[in-house]
Each structure stands twice: as structure tokens, then as C-alpha cells.
Design a protein around this motif. Structure first.
Motif, mmCIF file in Angstrom:
data_model
loop_
_atom_site.group_PDB
_atom_site.id
_atom_site.type_symbol
_atom_site.label_atom_id
_atom_site.label_comp_id
_atom_site.label_asym_id
_atom_site.label_seq_id
_atom_site.Cartn_x
_atom_site.Cartn_y
_atom_site.Cartn_z
ATOM 1 N N UNK A 16 17.866 43.344 80.122
ATOM 2 C CA UNK A 16 19.273 43.476 79.290
ATOM 3 C C UNK A 16 18.854 43.410 77.980
ATOM 4 N N UNK A 17 17.688 42.472 77.516
ATOM 5 C CA UNK A 17 17.364 42.523 76.140
ATOM 6 C C UNK A 17 16.703 43.890 75.760
ATOM 7 N N UNK A 18 16.192 44.261 76.470
ATOM 8 C CA UNK A 18 15.483 45.782 75.883
ATOM 9 C C UNK A 18 16.552 46.762 76.056
ATOM 10 N N UNK A 19 17.380 46.727 76.767
ATOM 11 C CA UNK A 19 18.530 47.613 76.983
ATOM 12 C C UNK A 19 19.379 47.503 75.645
ATOM 13 N N UNK A 20 19.547 46.021 75.092
ATOM 14 C CA UNK A 20 20.274 45.997 73.964
ATOM 15 C C UNK A 20 19.361 46.467 72.534
ATOM 16 N N UNK A 21 18.218 46.323 72.666
ATOM 17 C CA UNK A 21 17.391 46.749 71.588
ATOM 18 C C UNK A 21 17.339 48.143 71.248
ATOM 19 N N UNK A 22 17.085 48.696 72.645
ATOM 20 C CA UNK A 22 17.185 50.322 72.721
ATOM 21 C C UNK A 22 18.269 50.908 72.640
ATOM 22 N N UNK A 23 19.689 50.123 72.624
ATOM 23 C CA UNK A 23 20.918 50.815 72.615
ATOM 24 C C UNK A 23 21.026 51.648 73.977
ATOM 25 N N UNK A 24 20.620 50.965 75.025
ATOM 26 C CA UNK A 24 20.682 51.734 76.536
ATOM 27 C C UNK A 24 21.414 50.859 77.401
ATOM 28 N N UNK A 25 22.328 50.125 77.030
ATOM 29 C CA UNK A 25 23.183 49.369 77.801
ATOM 30 C C UNK A 25 24.025 50.206 79.245
ATOM 31 N N UNK A 26 24.511 51.499 78.832
ATOM 32 C CA UNK A 26 24.938 52.259 79.746
ATOM 33 C C UNK A 26 23.961 52.654 81.061
ATOM 34 N N UNK A 27 22.568 52.605 80.749
ATOM 35 C CA UNK A 27 21.487 52.757 81.684
ATOM 36 C C UNK A 27 21.030 51.460 82.201
ATOM 37 N N UNK A 28 21.405 50.213 82.237
ATOM 38 C CA UNK A 28 21.179 49.106 82.553
ATOM 39 C C UNK A 28 21.259 48.977 84.168
ATOM 40 N N UNK A 29 22.206 49.591 84.855
ATOM 41 C CA UNK A 29 22.189 49.756 86.017
ATOM 42 C C UNK A 29 21.029 50.600 86.730
ATOM 43 N N UNK A 30 20.784 51.549 86.088
ATOM 44 C CA UNK A 30 19.385 52.294 86.609
ATOM 45 C C UNK A 30 18.189 51.494 86.441
ATOM 46 N N UNK A 31 18.226 50.681 85.356
ATOM 47 C CA UNK A 31 16.791 49.943 85.177
ATOM 48 C C UNK A 31 16.853 48.828 86.237
#
Length: 217
Positions: A165-180
């Protein structure tokens, strides 16, 4: 009653604006003036509900924590397979990260727990404890291998999710968090689950990703 309802609406507006500001800028870079402007309230209204920025930050964390624990307790209800509950819970939380500003703000504040006075470690300790309880149940249900160090695995799962979740925030990829999160389970499950059950739980992870990506909690 009308006055009370209006006060509660104002409080929620302040919390939402504060959470959004804390998420975007962090605790130190957010001022009460920023929050007042974003919430569209007066300085007096903010101080009526919250005595300081620290108190407001703590309120955001508490709302986020209570929301997540409510979802977790529902997912972990007796009768649901424990490992399935854990997988679905992770996707439900990931979906909320993408849609709920209070959740996002609470998470960032928790990661910056040195910025305010109390409660910094409690959310993660509670989350680890619940994950450990689910793993214990999953061992009893023969869905996780006997002899698994459930305490170590609980720390690892919570740490992995937190890092994602921290990486998704930094990379602006929260919509892809479920994929991760699905990829996280694809890596973890073969080490945890008896061979004959791996395919089943990999399918559970994919189905949970689809469900919660399309219909956030």
C-alpha cells in the motif's frame, strides 16, 4: 435533532478534509488553515470539534482503525473458512484504500505515528493479532500446513500488505493495489498451503480481486 445532525455532518466534513490533506501532504506539511479551507468550515467550527491538529489526526486514525477492524471481524466470523476470510479481507481493505480518503489518511498518519501522541502501534498490533488468529484457524482446518510459525507469517503478511500500500501511494498506483495483493497471495500460498489446496486458494484470490475491484466495500 436538526442542530445535532448538522454538527455531526460538520464533524464528518472536517474529518474527511483532514484525512485527504494528511494523505496528500503528510502530518507536518498540513496546516489547520488547509483543513478549514478544504472542509469549507469556520475556524470556530473546527475548534468546536477538535482542540488541535494532533487531536484531529488521532480522530482520523481511530475512524480508519475502527472501520478496518469492523470489516476484519465480519470477514473472520466463525463459519467462514479462515484462509478464505483472510484473502477476501486483504482485497476488501485494498479496495477501501482506493476509494476512501479517511482510510488513506489514517494509514499515512499511522505510518507517521511519531507525528502525534498516542495509538501509533495499536492498529498494526491488532491487525497482526487478528491475522495470527485466522492462521491458527486455518491450520486447524488443514488449509495451512501444520507446524507453520503463524506468528512469523502474520507479521510477514501484515508487513507485505503495508509495503504494497505504501508503494502504491508513492507510485500513484492505488487503483492497482488489488492486483498487487493477488500477486502477494500467488507468492505466499504455495509456501503455506498443502499442495492439493493451492489451486483452490489461488482461485479464491483471483475471484476476490475481481469482486472487490468492481464493488469496493
Amino acid at each position: 435533532m436538526v442542530k445535532q445532525a448538522r454538527a455531526e455532518q460538520t464533524r464528518k466534513a472536517i474529518l474527511s478534509a483532514a484525512a485527504d490533506a494528511f494523505d496528500r501532504r503528510g502530518y507536518d506539511m498540513t496546516s489547520l488553515a488547509d483543513i478549514i479551507a478544504m472542509a469549507g468550515v469556520t475556524k470556530g467550527a473546527l475548534y468546536f470539534h477538535f482542540g488541535s491538529k494532533s487531536e484531529l489526526a488521532q480522530a482520523v486514525v481511530e475512524v480508519q482503525h475502527h472501520t478496518w477492524m469492523r470489516i476484519a471481524e465480519s470477514a473472520a466470523a466463525p463459519g467462514n473458512p479462515a484462509l478464505t476470510s483472510m484473502i477476501r479481507l486483504s482485497h476488501a481493505l485494498a479496495a477501501q484504500m482506493a476509494t476512501d480518503p479517511v482510510i488513506r489518511g489514517g494509514i499515512r498518519l499511522t505510518l507517521e505515528r511519531g507525528s502525534f501522541e498516542r495509538g501509533g502501534t495499536t492498529p498494526y498490533l491488532d491487525w497482526i493479532a487478528m491475522t495470527r488468529e485466522l492462521l491458527d484457524r486455518a491450520v486447524e482446518e488443514s488449509d495451512v500446513k501444520g507446524g507453520t510459525d503463524v506468528t512469523a507469517v502474520a507479521h510477514h503478511i501484515v508487513g507485505s500488505f503495508t509495503g504494497l500500500q505504501l508503494l502504491a501511494h508513492v507510485l500513484d498506483e492505488r487503483p492497482k493495489l488489488n492486483d498487487a495483493v493477488t500477486r502477494m497471495w500467488q507468492l505466499l500460498l504455495p509456501a503455506l498451503v498443502p499442495t492439493l489446496r493451492i489451486r483452490h486458494f489461488l482461485d479464491v484470490a483471483v475471484k476476490a480481486q475481481s469482486q472487490f475491484s468492481n464493488r469496493p466495500v
